[in-house]
Design a protein around this motif. Structure first.
Motif, mmCIF file in Angstrom:
data_model
loop_
_atom_site.group_PDB
_atom_site.id
_atom_site.type_symbol
_atom_site.label_atom_id
_atom_site.label_comp_id
_atom_site.label_asym_id
_atom_site.label_seq_id
_atom_site.Cartn_x
_atom_site.Cartn_y
_atom_site.Cartn_z
ATOM 1 N N PRO A 157 84.852 -21.551 13.382
ATOM 2 C CA PRO A 157 83.936 -22.246 12.476
ATOM 3 C C PRO A 157 83.035 -23.198 13.249
ATOM 4 C CG PRO A 157 86.173 -23.091 12.245
ATOM 5 C CD PRO A 157 86.265 -21.879 13.114
ATOM 6 N N TYR B 275 82.087 -20.046 1.103
ATOM 7 C CA TYR B 275 81.517 -21.283 1.669
ATOM 8 C C TYR B 275 80.440 -21.856 0.743
ATOM 9 C CZ TYR B 275 79.348 -24.460 5.048
ATOM 10 O OH TYR B 275 78.840 -25.569 5.670
ATOM 11 N N GLN C 195 80.099 -26.549 9.472
ATOM 12 C CA GLN C 195 81.032 -26.014 8.481
ATOM 13 C C GLN C 195 82.303 -26.865 8.410
ATOM 14 O OE1 GLN C 195 81.312 -22.136 10.229
ATOM 15 N NE2 GLN C 195 79.479 -21.351 9.184
#
Length: 281
Positions: free
Chosen positions: A227, A197, A231
């Motif tokens: 998620p 990420y 995100q």
């Protein structure tokens, strides 16, 4: 009156000058630092001297709590949890109190490490660990009280205390193997969600290879079941920049729904603005 003022000024000046004179401490301060495995250990204490005195059983009475040095309480700090005589001791700072006896000492790790001296009686609620250790005689006098960290291995060490003809030692163990094993497992398992990420969002913010960022963000999202809306927002931006407007719209709608559920007005607006920009219906 004038003479009195001058005398007072002279007296004040004399004491001011005297206050600047430095003399040696009778029990000088000391600090030792040692890495044991992956754990930082430090001990701060003061070192009284024999000066011809009988120490244990006299200057330091038997069967009474001793501050284990002089002046401020002797302090030990562990950067990780340790084990002492099978007892778990959390990372942090402790006072070391001792109760000397002729053949054994009780060594106490005490949560209240501030201040000077030792309490007349220990508050058991503040005793984090307590161990009884044998006394070992030394042939020669150790004239200054000394604490050491010896017999160091990757998983343990011994806190030694010496004065007069007396030595006592307390072994502690550190969680080196657990930490190293966890580190090995994490590395061998490959990058984590956070790694993928962070790499993807960095590539997005720095205008680097967006297709690589898309690969990494997809990998990150595959590693989490739920998620979060922020995100999903980043994933939608990466998709849009990579030219996948259809995918970006789908992700923005998911982020929008999650942001509404969380009550985050900022992300609701940002997603609505992006959906409008991308021609969502």
């Amino acid at each position: 009156m004038k003479k009195l003022v001058l005398f007072t000024f002279a007296l004040t000046l004399m004491f001011s000058v005297n206050a600047q004179i430095e003399t040696p401490e009778a029990s000088p301060a000391a600090k030792i630092e040692q890495v044991v495995g992956l754990t930082d250990v430090s001990i701060e204490y003061s070192r009284p001297a024999m000066r011809g005195r009988t120490i244990f059983g006299d200057l330091v009475p038997y069967d009474k709590v001793w501050r284990t040095g002089a002046n401020a309480r002797t302090k030990i700090t562990f950067s990780n949890d340790v084990t002492i005589d099978g007892k778990d001791l959390k990372a942090g700072t402790y006072a070391i109190f001792t109760i000397p006896q002729a053949k054994t000492w009780d060594v106490v790790f005490y949560t209240d490490y501030n201040g000077g001296g030792a309490p007349a009686e220990l508050d058991e609620s503040k005793v984090a660990a307590r161990v009884t250790t044998p006394v070992y005689p030394i042939e020669m006098d150790i004239k200054s009280f000394t604490i050491s960290i010896d017999d160091i291995t990757s998983s343990s060490a011994v806190i030694g205390m010496m004065w007069e003809k007396t030595y006592v030692g307390v072994e502690f163990k550190v969680p080196t193997d657990k930490a190293v094993t966890t580190s090995i497992e994490n590395v061998m398992a490959g990058p984590s969600f956070n790694d993928y990420y962070a790499a993807a969002t960095y590539y997005l913010s720095e205008d680097k290879d967006i297709n690589q960022a898309k690969t990494w963000i997809d990998k990150a999202m595959s590693m989490t079941k739920e998620p979060r809306f922020w995100q999903l927002r980043q994933q939608s931006l990466i998709y849009a920049k990579a030219g996948d407007k259809k995918g970006a719209i789908a992700l923005a709608k998911k982020s929008l729904a999650a942001a509404k559920e969380a009550g985050n007005a900022d992300y609701v607006k940002m997603n609505n603005d992006s959906l409008k920009e991308w021609g969502a219906k």
